[in-house]
Design an enzyme around this catalytic site. Sequence first.
Site, PDB file in Angstrom:
ATOM      1  N   ARG A  36       0.746  -1.310  -0.125  1.00 29.49           N
ATOM      2  CA  ARG A  36       0.161   0.079   0.136  1.00 29.49           C
ATOM      3  C   ARG A  36       0.612   1.103  -0.151  1.00 29.49           C
ATOM      4  NH1 ARG A  36      -4.913  -1.854   3.615  1.00 29.49           N
ATOM      5  NH2 ARG A  36      -6.075  -2.405   2.009  1.00 29.49           N
ATOM      6  N   LYS A 199     -22.359 -14.090   3.288  1.00 23.97           N
ATOM      7  CA  LYS A 199     -23.142 -13.720   3.355  1.00 23.97           C
ATOM      8  C   LYS A 199     -23.868 -13.094   1.803  1.00 23.97           C
ATOM      9  CE  LYS A 199     -22.798 -12.663   8.364  1.00 23.97           C
ATOM     10  NZ  LYS A 199     -22.512 -10.924   8.531  1.00 23.97           N
ATOM     11  N   GLY A 351     -12.188  -8.088  -0.939  1.00 26.35           N
ATOM     12  CA  GLY A 351     -10.537  -8.451  -0.212  1.00 26.35           C
ATOM     13  C   GLY A 351     -10.415  -9.540  -0.051  1.00 26.35           C
ATOM     14  N   GLY A 374     -14.390  -2.912   0.829  1.00 30.06           N
ATOM     15  CA  GLY A 374     -15.571  -2.546   0.941  1.00 30.06           C
ATOM     16  C   GLY A 374     -16.043  -1.977   0.003  1.00 30.06           C
TER      17      GLY A 374
HETATM   18  P1  ADP Z   1     -15.115 -10.624  -0.209  1.00 32.54           P
HETATM   19  O1  ADP Z   1     -14.138 -10.578   0.796  1.00 32.54           O
HETATM   20  O2  ADP Z   1     -14.219 -11.095  -1.827  1.00 32.54           O
HETATM   21  O3  ADP Z   1     -16.319  -9.416  -0.359  1.00 32.54           O
HETATM   22  P2  ADP Z   1     -16.682 -12.408   1.573  1.00 32.54           P
HETATM   23  O4  ADP Z   1     -15.980 -11.583   2.191  1.00 32.54           O
HETATM   24  O5  ADP Z   1     -17.878 -12.165   1.048  1.00 32.54           O
HETATM   25  O6  ADP Z   1     -16.318 -12.146   0.750  1.00 32.54           O
HETATM   26  O7  ADP Z   1     -16.659 -13.925   1.990  1.00 32.54           O
HETATM   27  C1  ADP Z   1     -15.530 -14.586   1.885  1.00 32.54           C
HETATM   28  C2  ADP Z   1     -15.623 -15.520   2.718  1.00 32.54           C
HETATM   29  O8  ADP Z   1     -16.986 -16.713   2.334  1.00 32.54           O
HETATM   30  C3  ADP Z   1     -14.309 -16.358   2.679  1.00 32.54           C
HETATM   31  O9  ADP Z   1     -13.989 -16.574   4.032  1.00 32.54           O
HETATM   32  C4  ADP Z   1     -14.283 -17.906   1.924  1.00 32.54           C
HETATM   33  O10 ADP Z   1     -14.338 -19.048   2.967  1.00 32.54           O
HETATM   34  C5  ADP Z   1     -16.311 -17.892   2.394  1.00 32.54           C
HETATM   35  N1  ADP Z   1     -16.967 -18.725   1.664  1.00 32.54           N
HETATM   36  C6  ADP Z   1     -17.203 -18.266   0.462  1.00 32.54           C
HETATM   37  N2  ADP Z   1     -18.182 -19.645  -0.281  1.00 32.54           N
HETATM   38  C7  ADP Z   1     -17.913 -20.420   1.120  1.00 32.54           C
HETATM   39  C8  ADP Z   1     -18.859 -22.035   1.624  1.00 32.54           C
HETATM   40  N3  ADP Z   1     -19.515 -22.264   0.161  1.00 32.54           N
HETATM   41  N4  ADP Z   1     -19.018 -21.615   2.705  1.00 32.54           N
HETATM   42  C9  ADP Z   1     -18.567 -21.107   3.935  1.00 32.54           C
HETATM   43  N5  ADP Z   1     -17.422 -20.832   3.099  1.00 32.54           N
HETATM   44  C10 ADP Z   1     -17.713 -19.578   2.066  1.00 32.54           C
HETATM   45 MG    MG Z   2     -14.511 -10.131   2.820  1.00 34.77          MG
END
Ligand code: ADP
Ligand code: MG
Length: 394
Positions: A36, A199, A351, A374
């Site tokens: 960064r 989620k 992230g 985010g």
């Molecule tokens: P990002 O940071 O890319 O926006 P999120 O924070 O929403 O993504 O979600 C990432 C997390 O979701 C990871 O830790 C991953 O392990 C978890 N994850 C994704 N698919 C599954 C699944 N089918 N079961 C459990 N955890 C999951």
């Molecule tokens: Mg995340």
Amino acid sequence: MAKKTVADIDVAGKRVLMRVDFNVPVKNGKVTDDTRIVEAVPTIKNITDRGGRLVLMSHLGRPKGERTPEYSLKPAADVLSALLGKDVRFVDDCIGEKVEKAVTELKDGDVLVLENLRFYKQEEKNDEEFSKKLAKLGDVYVNDAFGTAHRNHASTYGAPMQMTGPKVIGFLIERELKYLDEAVNNPERPFIGIMGGAKVSDKIEAIDNLLTKVDKLLIGGRMAYTLMKAAGRRTGGSWVEEDKLDLARNLLKQAGDKLVLPPDNVCGKELEEGTPTTVCEGGIDDDWKGFDIGPKTIEQYTAEIKNAKTVIWNGPVGAFEIKPFDKGTMAIAHAIADATGKGATSVIGGGDSAAAVQEAGLKDKVTHVSTGGGASLEFMTGKPFDTLEILDRK
Ligand code: ADP
Ligand code: MG
């Protein structure tokens, strides 16, 4: 609405107050990943080379309004000094007389790093008095911290609101806006979105907005099970947001066939390495939990991606930190890299998705990996950022 950048304004002899993202990992007083800071250097150099007197402010970690030595920005200032090959000053506060004196002593081309903004709880509260104290430190305001651009904090909103001189973005935010905006709002088609992650409730607004833009939205990750259940499919023991099922049903109704749910899933007993696995087609069988997209889904999704001219990806499609549930996410990352190699524009926001691309060694094979998880998700909701709205237009 293009924003003015530092390149558009005169900085010689001016006190330039710049919000950067020096939220770097620090262990035993040493920065363990300086990415960064490295990325901020072009904007920093542009200002100092032209004789600006640069005052840098940032947060680091979550000190929650407490002065916490382990979250000091001093190690970041040292790294910056090494990168610039010159002295970088540091002051162990971010407001007050001591800071004002240090700013007054700056000469043209000098750089001063302030102590962690979040040692004051007023920063995240966008407190007016605190904002005024920050605002006093600059004639010109620059925001180059995309990761906090979706938050109205004192350093990103309150302070620039108090300032009357030029207020512009740095080159990092300029690049983020260029790629995100082009992908979301002016995509070459076919435009494919891939949404995964933990989620549905985190991402519902981004999904809503993307559905109005993309040709197809491919769903994976843990959030897929809530949508599958809402669609009347069995989800076994998979993690479902029961209180979001109505929301999910509405979303499905509105989305029609633009939204694609995984035709199969890789399931396990528990989310741990060595757990027995099986592939469930259609729904997920009782006693099993979904942890990744299945082979048919991989085939279908990667075919869509390889055919795309624009791809936007937010959220891993499986629990990629735990093998073998990384297969789907890695396949998606490789398909996006392949499509990019054939001329598609690809943007990775989020992230954990960014971490997955990095882990796959494909960071340089996609068009843009957003530095703000985010913030990039927030961008995908289509709502403008207040912190950018208040800055000068071209
Ligand atoms: P990002 O940071 O890319 O926006 P999120 O924070 O929403 O993504 O979600 C990432 C997390 O979701 C990871 O830790 C991953 O392990 C978890 N994850 C994704 N698919 C599954 C699944 N089918 N079961 C459990 N955890 C999951
Ligand atoms: Mg995340």
